[in-house]
Design a protein around this motif. Structure first.
Motif, PDB file in Angstrom:
ATOM      1  N   SER A  42       7.737 -27.386 -12.452  1.00  9.82           N
ATOM      2  CA  SER A  42       7.806 -28.692 -13.090  1.00  9.82           C
ATOM      3  C   SER A  42       6.516 -28.974 -13.853  1.00  9.82           C
ATOM      4  O   SER A  42       5.432 -28.754 -13.335  1.00  9.82           O
ATOM      5  N   GLY A  43       6.635 -29.430 -15.076  1.00 10.37           N
ATOM      6  CA  GLY A  43       5.461 -29.777 -15.857  1.00 10.37           C
ATOM      7  C   GLY A  43       4.853 -28.611 -16.597  1.00 10.37           C
ATOM      8  O   GLY A  43       3.809 -28.754 -17.230  1.00 10.37           O
ATOM      9  N   SER A  47      10.574 -28.014 -21.150  1.00  7.37           N
ATOM     10  CA  SER A  47      11.355 -28.972 -21.949  1.00  7.37           C
ATOM     11  C   SER A  47      10.632 -29.306 -23.239  1.00  7.37           C
ATOM     12  O   SER A  47      11.247 -29.362 -24.310  1.00  7.37           O
ATOM     13  N   VAL A  48       9.333 -29.529 -23.150  1.00  7.47           N
ATOM     14  CA  VAL A  48       8.575 -29.939 -24.335  1.00  7.47           C
ATOM     15  C   VAL A  48       8.653 -28.867 -25.418  1.00  7.47           C
ATOM     16  O   VAL A  48       8.852 -29.176 -26.596  1.00  7.47           O
ATOM     17  N   GLN A  96      18.314 -32.523 -19.994  1.00  5.11           N
ATOM     18  CA  GLN A  96      18.082 -32.348 -18.561  1.00  5.11           C
ATOM     19  C   GLN A  96      18.914 -33.288 -17.698  1.00  5.11           C
ATOM     20  O   GLN A  96      19.423 -32.887 -16.674  1.00  5.11           O
TER      21      GLN A  96
HETATM   22  N1  LIG Z   1       5.808 -38.017 -24.239  1.00  9.87           N
HETATM   23  C1  LIG Z   1       4.852 -37.414 -23.531  1.00  9.87           C
HETATM   24  N2  LIG Z   1       3.578 -37.879 -23.550  1.00  9.87           N
HETATM   25  C2  LIG Z   1       2.604 -37.281 -22.833  1.00  9.87           C
HETATM   26  N3  LIG Z   1       2.797 -36.207 -22.050  1.00  9.87           N
HETATM   27  C3  LIG Z   1       4.038 -35.693 -21.975  1.00  9.87           C
HETATM   28  C4  LIG Z   1       5.143 -36.277 -22.685  1.00  9.87           C
HETATM   29  N4  LIG Z   1       6.262 -35.565 -22.420  1.00  9.87           N
HETATM   30  C5  LIG Z   1       5.874 -34.594 -21.560  1.00  9.87           C
HETATM   31  N5  LIG Z   1       4.558 -34.662 -21.287  1.00  9.87           N
HETATM   32  C6  LIG Z   1       3.776 -33.759 -20.414  1.00  9.87           C
HETATM   33  O1  LIG Z   1       3.991 -32.436 -20.834  1.00  9.87           O
HETATM   34  C7  LIG Z   1       4.017 -31.553 -19.727  1.00  9.87           C
HETATM   35  C8  LIG Z   1       5.240 -30.647 -19.815  1.00  9.87           C
HETATM   36  O2  LIG Z   1       6.393 -31.431 -19.604  1.00  9.87           O
HETATM   37  P1  LIG Z   1       7.860 -30.827 -19.608  1.00  9.87           P
HETATM   38  O3  LIG Z   1       8.798 -31.976 -19.566  1.00  9.87           O
HETATM   39  O4  LIG Z   1       8.003 -29.847 -20.700  1.00  9.87           O
HETATM   40  O5  LIG Z   1       7.900 -30.051 -18.234  1.00  9.87           O
HETATM   41  P2  LIG Z   1       9.085 -29.118 -17.702  1.00  9.87           P
HETATM   42  O6  LIG Z   1       8.527 -27.744 -17.653  1.00  9.87           O
HETATM   43  O7  LIG Z   1      10.313 -29.362 -18.483  1.00  9.87           O
HETATM   44  O8  LIG Z   1       9.212 -29.665 -16.222  1.00  9.87           O
HETATM   45  P3  LIG Z   1      10.539 -30.044 -15.391  1.00  9.87           P
HETATM   46  O9  LIG Z   1      10.924 -28.795 -14.683  1.00  9.87           O
HETATM   47  O10 LIG Z   1      10.020 -31.077 -14.426  1.00  9.87           O
HETATM   48  O11 LIG Z   1      11.543 -30.574 -16.347  1.00  9.87           O
HETATM   49  C9  LIG Z   1       3.986 -32.413 -18.488  1.00  9.87           C
HETATM   50  O12 LIG Z   1       2.693 -32.358 -17.932  1.00  9.87           O
HETATM   51  C10 LIG Z   1       4.299 -33.799 -18.998  1.00  9.87           C
HETATM   52  O13 LIG Z   1       3.622 -34.756 -18.219  1.00  9.87           O
END
Ligand SMILES: Nc1ncnc2c1ncn2[C@@H]1O[C@H](COP(=O)(O)OP(=O)(O)OP(=O)(O)O)[C@@H](O)[C@H]1O
Ligand SMILES: Nc1ncnc2c1ncn2[C@@H]1O[C@H](COP(=O)(O)OP(=O)(O)OP(=O)(O)O)[C@@H](O)[C@H]1O
Ligand SMILES: [Mg+2]
Ligand SMILES: [Mg+2]
Lengths: 287, 303, 279
Positions: A42-43, A47-48, A96
């Motif tokens: 996670s994180g 997703s980003v 998601q």
């Molecule tokens: N709009 C935003 N503003 C600031 N930080 C963000 C934003 N969106 C995501 N983040 C940060 O970017 C990082 C990556 O987030 P992301 O959602 O891609 O994680 P993930 O790998 O998809 O995790 P998960 O398995 O929980 O979905 C995280 O630390 C999150 O806090």
């Protein structure tokens, strides 16, 4: 020939405590008809990274890349209009949280017909017929009846099927599925994964599957990309990843699977972070 | 995620508080209107506190030789009376400065009374639910069904005119807004696992309500309180204007407007300045409330 | 071995009130479940969403009353409808919740989270409460300095450790864990599972461990109870259940659980390659 090719993708967010790098120099490549799994905790920016490809990040985000091509077309140089023609038609995404991505005030039928009319340019009648076809394809029983349901009247598994139906409505060439089964029971997860794989095999579309479940990776992926803290730790084909993982982080990740437990204890988290951070430091030093 | 929290563990308490404040200010200061509102509000508070030092004259002193003197920049204005004088020769500027005290006092009293009443009622309704909730909320609905100023007028008519009674009336009229807001927040928080966890730890109902749930419901209440603050100033002014609030010769802005309305054609400044004072302070407080909402509501934070 | 908790034909009904268009409905969330857990042992409860796992957990943790059947703790029947649980009962059974982000009060410092159970159930003086809380923090692997921090400054795994520490403050005999690792990453999950194993050894705790992840259950359980639509369709020792599942529902759960077996992956990859070649 690769369908989507991204080099050195970086995403930064402006936050109250300064800039935060969520994705740090990642390369993504998907070939036609291929299933790429993206794993990471996670994180880690899974997703980003994909939202950046879709151009769906809020304006606090800065996206940079050396190269971003889809089917040979340079996406960085595109006008927003040209981009919209690709996003939502040729590249679609399942988000998601399935329940949250359906509008609660409209029937699911209305929502899917909307997609068909705007993105596939179908007329009202044709859209209805195609919607029924799609519901049938994703295994929703009594599609005519179900089109009249509101999202809250469907179970988690059914809403997920609706989301899939909407995502494949335009016959995309690339489908990005962000944790499509995380909130679901194993039996429903199996159905959904089987469905996605069947659709993928039938239509030959490419599939990027984001997940944090190694079991899901094992049962679906051709190639796997392991991500940690915005960095790519490893990219291998699925058999190599499980049989002979290249990066210490992947090795630690696999040994933490309870089914691989040898003896009484599982390797702990500190083992991981040491391995992973060392790898990031080594790469940073090399670059 | 993990890495940031690991470093957070090493921070001292003061550093944590500073960081939380910094974060609050980051979101608050993004809203330029809110910052402006805050500045005006601070000026207003300072004016009220230092009124005796700032005011050039006694606000009730009548200068018989200077009736309806226009502001200095107009023809016939006098340097001693910068904003002119009213019909009985009192200095407008001094009266406006002292009026700030009334407005702040009214706002604070009305909001505190309405807030505490609303919180208690809302907590009980939201926490116990069932018929208690139904009874309380229907009574609140009845109060909300009347236009607020009309109800306040009726209450003042019953209680008798005067500033205290006007404040009580306005507080009663405002209280259901707080009660509803508290009830909604309590009902949402009550479902959360930490409340069950506190119950497993052995917490009784009173403790659950006051120590566990209430602190988590405060953010929307603070915002509502600032917004009500400005409405209270406005309503008190309206009651004053109708002769039901503060009584002459008190330099309350609404009362000043009421006393001056017959001179509106002959001496527009006697109406304009109190009107402007009300407008500016209400606007400032509302802007500040907006900023507070942006900064306190976590849902709005992640743009 | 001493039996810490025993359930006899426990049931729980929910009355869902009707409206103008709908009749009131009685949902039988738990339909007559019997089990027992000995000190130092773990009973795992598995089943799909909505099968009544949490409902059962809340009954065992003395949060909700059962509609029927009997719950015995240390051999004594308890009925929280008739008598509110005594301090002594409360201290024997504690619970850890699924969502580490929701189970800690965001406005309560970690120190207060941990000392609250002591303050409410014992007459321990404040100094000693603090000392015990700090000792417990160290025991679950967090530095004692976190005493004055707020929950939002911790990661999911750290929060779950805090929640476990809170549950252990009263020296319970039984911990009810409702999906304690479901919201955690694989790496953190390993850490929490290890911690639970260590604590069980040290305090001879009995666990009722709810999960929908069969690999976790296989790792941690002594006995397993499979729930389906409020009923226990199968129950027995871990070895028996995993080597030879009897009930069709259990088998379907096993079949649906993804495996990371190398041979299975190889077979799948080869099949896909063959299919692609055919096209
Ligand atoms: N709009 C935003 N503003 C600031 N930080 C963000 C934003 N969106 C995501 N983040 C940060 O970017 C990082 C990556 O987030 P992301 O959602 O891609 O994680 P993930 O790998 O998809 O995790 P998960 O398995 O929980 O979905 C995280 O630390 C999150 O806090
Ligand atoms: N307060 C309630 N009122 C009415 N019905 C309820 C209530 N709580 C639970 N139920 C119902 O009881 C059944 C069992 O719910 P329970 O929460 O025990 O399932 P679970 O096995 O814990 O599922 P999950 O894995 O999703 O947590 C469900 O059908 C649910 O809808
Ligand atoms: Mg994600
Ligand atoms: Mg549950």
């Amino acid at each position: 020939m690769s369908l989507l090719n991204i080099r050195n993708l970086t995403v930064r967010f402006a936050t109250s405590t300064g800039a935060f790098t969520a994705v740090d120099g990642i390369d993504v490549r998907v070939d036609k008809g291929e299933v790429l799994a993206v794993v990471g905790e996670s994180g880690s920016g899974k997703s980003v990274a994909m939202l950046a490809v879709m151009g769906l990040l809020p304006d606090t985000a800065t996206v940079t890349a050396d190269e971003m091509t889809f089917d040979g077309q340079n996406m960085l140089a595109m006008s927003p209009r040209q981009r919209r023609r690709i996003i939502g038609r040729e590249i679609t995404m399942i988000f998601q949280e399935p329940i949250a991505s359906l509008n609660p005030s409209f029937t699911v039928g209305y929502q899917i017909e909307e997609v068909l009319r705007f993105n596939a340019g179908l007329g009202r009648k044709a859209a209805r017929a195609r919607a029924i076809e799609l519901f049938d394809a994703v295994g929703i029983p009594e599609p005519e009846q179900r089109l009249k349901s509101y999202p809250h009247q469907m179970s988690g598994g059914q809403s997920q099927r609706v989301m899939i139906a909407m995502a494949i409505a335009t016959n995309p060439r690339l489908l990005i599925a962000d944790e499509p089964t995380t909130a679901l029971d194993v039996t429903i997860q199996k159905q959904i994964l089987d469905l996605l794989m069947k659709l993928q095999e039938d239509s030959g579309m490419a599939l990027i599957l984001i997940t944090h479940d190694m079991g899901v990776v094992a049962e679906t992926a051709d190639r796997v990309m392991v991500q940690y803290k915005g960095h790519k730790m490893e990219e291998s084909d699925v058999l190599t990843l499980f049989e002979n993982p290249q990066s210490p982080y992947t090795r630690a990740l696999l040994s933490a699977l309870p089914e691989n437990a040898t003896g009484d204890r599982l390797p702990t988290v500190s083992d991981f972070f040491k391995a992973a951070d060392a790898q990031i430091a080594a790469e940073g030093g090399a670059a | 995620m993990t890495d940031t929290s690991v470093t957070a563990v090493k921070l001292s308490d003061a550093a944590i508080r500073r960081r939380m404040l910094k974060e609050f200010w980051f979101y608050f200061s993004r809203n330029k209107g809110a910052v402006l509102g805050l500045i005006v509000f601070i000026l207003l508070v300072l004016t009220a506190i230092f009124a005796p030092l700032l005011a050039p004259h006694d606000p009730t002193q009548q200068y018989r030789d200077a009736l309806l003197v226009p502001p200095v920049w107009q023809e016939g204005g006098r340097a001693g009376f910068i904003l002119g004088t009213d019909a009985v020769g009192r200095d407008m500027l001094s009266r406006l400065i002292f009026g700030a005290r009334y407005s702040l006092f009214i706002g604070i009293v009305v909001v505190s009374v309405a807030l505490s009443g609303g919180i208690i009622i809302g907590l009980i309704a939201g926490f116990y639910g069932r018929w208690i909730d139904t009874v309380i909320m229907r009574v609140m609905d009845v109060i909300l069904a009347f236009p607020s100023l009309l109800l306040a007028l009726v209450l003042v008519a019953v209680l008798g005119p005067g500033l205290t009674n006007a404040m009580i009336a306005i507080a009663i009229v405002y209280q259901p807004h707080f009660a509803r807001l508290t009830r909604a927040a309590v009902m949402a928080e009550k479902q959360r696992e930490y409340v069950t966890a506190a119950r497993v730890a052995g917490a009784g109902n009173i403790r659950l309500m006051l120590k566990t749930i209430l602190p988590n419901c405060l953010a929307p209440l603070i915002v509502q309180a600032t917004l009500s603050f400005s409405s209270a100033v406005l309503d008190a002014a309206a009651l004053g204007f109708l002769g039901m609030g503060a009584q002459p010769p008190a330099p309350e802005w609404g009362t000043m407007l009421a006393e001056a309305r017959e001179f509106i054609m002959r001496a527009p400044w006697v109406v304009t300045f109190p009107g402007l004072a009300i407008l500016i302070s209400v606007l400032a407080i509302n802007l500040m409330g907006d900023g507070l909402r942006d900064a306190l509501d976590p849902k709005l934070k992640r743009s | 071995m001493s039996v810490v908790v025993e359930g006899r034909a426990l049931t729980r009904d929910y009355l869902v009130p009707g409206s103008l268009t709908r009749k009131a409905k009685l949902i039988q969330a738990v339909k007559g479940i019997s089990f027992s857990v000995e000190a130092g042992k773990t009973l795992a409860i598995v089943g799909e969403s909505g099968s009544g796992k949490s409902t059962l957990a809340r009954i065992v943790a003395l949060i909700d009353p059962a509609s029927g059947g009997e719950l015995l703790i240390d051999g004594k029947p308890v009925d929280i409808l008739q008598h509110r649980p005594t301090r002594e009962m409360r201290s024997k059974v504690q619970m850890v919740f699924q969502n580490p982000y929701g189970s800690l009060n965001p406005r309560q410092k970690i120190g207060d989270v941990l000392t609250e159970p002591l303050a409410l159930n014992t007459n321990t003086p404040a100094r000693e409460r603090r000392e015990r809380a700090e000792a417990m923090l160290v025991k679950v692997g967090l530095p004692a300095e976190v005493y004055n921090r707020y929950p939002h400054m911790f990661s999911g795994g750290q929060r779950q450790r805090i929640a476990i520490a809170r549950a252990l403050m009263l020296n319970p005999d039984l911990l009810v864990l409702d999906e304690p690792v479901s919201a955690l990453d694989l790496s953190v999950q390993a850490q929490v599972l290890n911690l639970l194993a260590d604590l069980q050894d040290e305090f001879n705790l009995a666990y009722v461990f709810i999960s929908h992840d069969l690999s976790v259950v296989r790792y941690i359980a002594d006995d397993v109870l499979v729930m389906h639509k409020g009923e226990a369709v199968e129950q027995g020792s871990r070895e028996a259940l995993f080597s030879d599942p009897q009930h069709p529902y259990t088998r379907s759960l096993f079949a649906a659980t993804p495996v990371t077996d190398i041979e299975a992956i190889r077979a799948r990859v080869e099949k896909r390659a063959a299919m692609r070649a055919a096209v």
